[in-house]
Scaffold this motif. Structure first.
Motif, PDB file in Angstrom:
ATOM      1  N   LEU A   2       0.835  -1.201   0.000  1.00  0.00           N
ATOM      2  CA  LEU A   2       0.000   0.000   0.000  1.00  0.00           C
ATOM      3  C   LEU A   2       0.873   1.256   0.000  1.00  0.00           C
ATOM      4  CD1 LEU A   2      -2.854  -0.977   2.485  1.00  0.00           C
ATOM      5  CD2 LEU A   2      -2.994  -0.797  -0.009  1.00  0.00           C
ATOM      6  N   ALA A  52      -1.460  -2.072  -6.027  1.00  0.00           N
ATOM      7  CA  ALA A  52      -0.970  -2.498  -4.717  1.00  0.00           C
ATOM      8  C   ALA A  52      -0.932  -4.022  -4.625  1.00  0.00           C
ATOM      9  CB  ALA A  52      -1.852  -1.920  -3.610  1.00  0.00           C
ATOM     10  N   GLU A  59       2.182   1.829  -3.509  1.00  0.00           N
ATOM     11  CA  GLU A  59       1.172   2.497  -4.340  1.00  0.00           C
ATOM     12  C   GLU A  59       1.092   3.978  -4.004  1.00  0.00           C
ATOM     13  OE1 GLU A  59      -2.210   4.552  -5.160  1.00  0.00           O
ATOM     14  OE2 GLU A  59      -2.210   3.609  -3.186  1.00  0.00           O
TER      15      GLU A  59
END
Length: 282
Positions: free
Chosen positions: A20, A267, A23
C-alpha cells in the motif's frame, strides 16, 4: 522482499502494508493521492493514507491467519468489516482503503492457505487457491446488489463490479498487472517506472467503478483511452514518461477523476512482488 523465506501470517500482512505504501509513493499518478499531491481529492492526503495503513496492519495479518486455518468466507467478511471500521476511525470517516481491504485481504487469505499447504507462493497458486476455497461464496456475493457508490455505478452502466472481478479471481491483477510487472522488470525498468507501467496497463482495461462513479461512462472511457495512448507511445520506458504522466494528472484533476480501483490492483501486484510470488524477475 521475502523470496526464499517461509511465509507467515505476519510476513504476508507486513507485505500488504508495504505494498500500500508502494502504491501511495508512486508519483505522478493521475487523479490519485501521492506523498506530494491530493490528486482529485479534497478530503484526504498522504497523512490520511498513512494513518489508515497503520490501522490496517493487524487486519492483514489476521486474515492471512484465517486463510491458513481454512476459515469460511463469512469469517473473512467479518474481519474485513472490522478492518473497515478501524480504517474509518483512523481517518475521521474517510474511505482511503475500502477496496484494498477487500482485494488485498482476499489475497492475503489465499497466501496464508498456500503457505499452510506448503506450496510456493506464485500468482497461479494464489489465484487457484482463492477460487477453490472461496470462489462460490464470492460468486454469491457478486449476485447481491451493492449499496456502495462504485457498485451502484457499475450496475447502472453495465460494468463489471469489484465483486464480479473477485468472483473471477481478479483477472485484471493476474492476467494484466502481473505480466506487465514481469515485463517491465525483465526489460530493466527501475522499480518506480515499473509500477507506473503496471498502473497504466491496469487503467487501460479495468472497469474502474471509482472512475464510473465520478465521471460516468465518459469519464471511464477518457481514462482508459488516455492510458492506452500512454502505453502506445512507449509507456513508462519512454524518456518523457514522467512529464506525460504529470500532464495527465492535470487532465484527470480537471475532470475530478480518480482511478482508485486501478490503484488497489497496483498495490496487489506490488504485494505479490514483495512476498516473492514473481520469482526471478524481482
Amino acid at each position: 522482499m521475502l523470496a526464499g523465506l517461509a511465509l507467515s501470517a505476519e510476513s504476508i500482512g507486513r507485505a500488504a502494508v508495504l505494498a500500500l505504501h508502494d502504491e501511495l509513493a508512486l508519483s505522478p499518478k493521475p487523479g490519485l493521492v501521492t506523498l506530494t499531491s491530493n490528486g482529485s481529492h479534497r478530503d484526504m492526503d498522504a497523512r490520511t493514507f498513512l494513518r489508515s495503513m497503520s490501522a490496517l496492519r493487524p487486519y492483514f495479518v489476521e486474515i492471512a491467519g484465517l486463510g491458513a486455518h481454512g476459515a469460511p468466507f463469512p469469517d473473512l467478511e467479518q474481519a474485513g468489516l472490522r478492518a473497515e471500521a478501524r480504517m474509518l476511525a483512523a481517518t475521521g470517516g474517510v474511505n482511503t482503503h475500502r477496496g484494498a481491504i477487500f482485494l488485498l485481504g482476499l489475497l492475503c487469505a489465499a497466501a496464508g492457505a498456500v503457505a499452510a499447504a506448503g506450496w510456493p507462493p506464485t500468482p497461479a497458486s494464489i489465484r487457484s487457491t482463492l477460487i477453490d476455497r472461496w470462489g462460490e461464496a464470492l460468486r454469491q456475493r457478486a449476485s447481491r446488489p451493492s449499496s456502495l457508490p462504485g457498485g451502484i455505478a457499475a450496475r447502472k452502466l453495465g460494468l463489471r463490479s469489484a465483486s464480479e472481478e473477485a468472483a473471477l479471481g481478479f483477472p485484471a491483477v493476474f492476467d494484466i498487472g502481473v505480466p506487465a510487472m514481469q515485463s517491465a522488470l525483465t526489460r530493466g525498468l527501475p522499480a518506480e517506472h515499473a509500477r507506473l507501467d503496471v498502473f497504466f496497463h491496469l487503467m487501460a482495461v479495468l472497469d474502474d467503478s471509482n472512475l464510473a462513479h465520478r465521471g460516468g461512462l465518459d469519464g471511464l472511457r477518457f481514462a482508459q483511452d488516455a492510458a492506452r495512448e500512454f502505453l502506445a507511445l512507449g509507456g513508462a520506458a519512454h524518456p518523457d514518461a514522467i512529464p506525460r504522466a504529470e500532464r495527465l494528472s492535470l487532465a484527470f484533476e480537471a475532470r475530478w477523476l480518480s482511478p482508485g480501483g486501478s490503484a488497489d490492483m497496483l498495490a496487489a501486484v506490488c504485494w505479490m512482488r514483495r512476498i516473492g510470488a514473481l520469482g526471478a524477475v524481482m
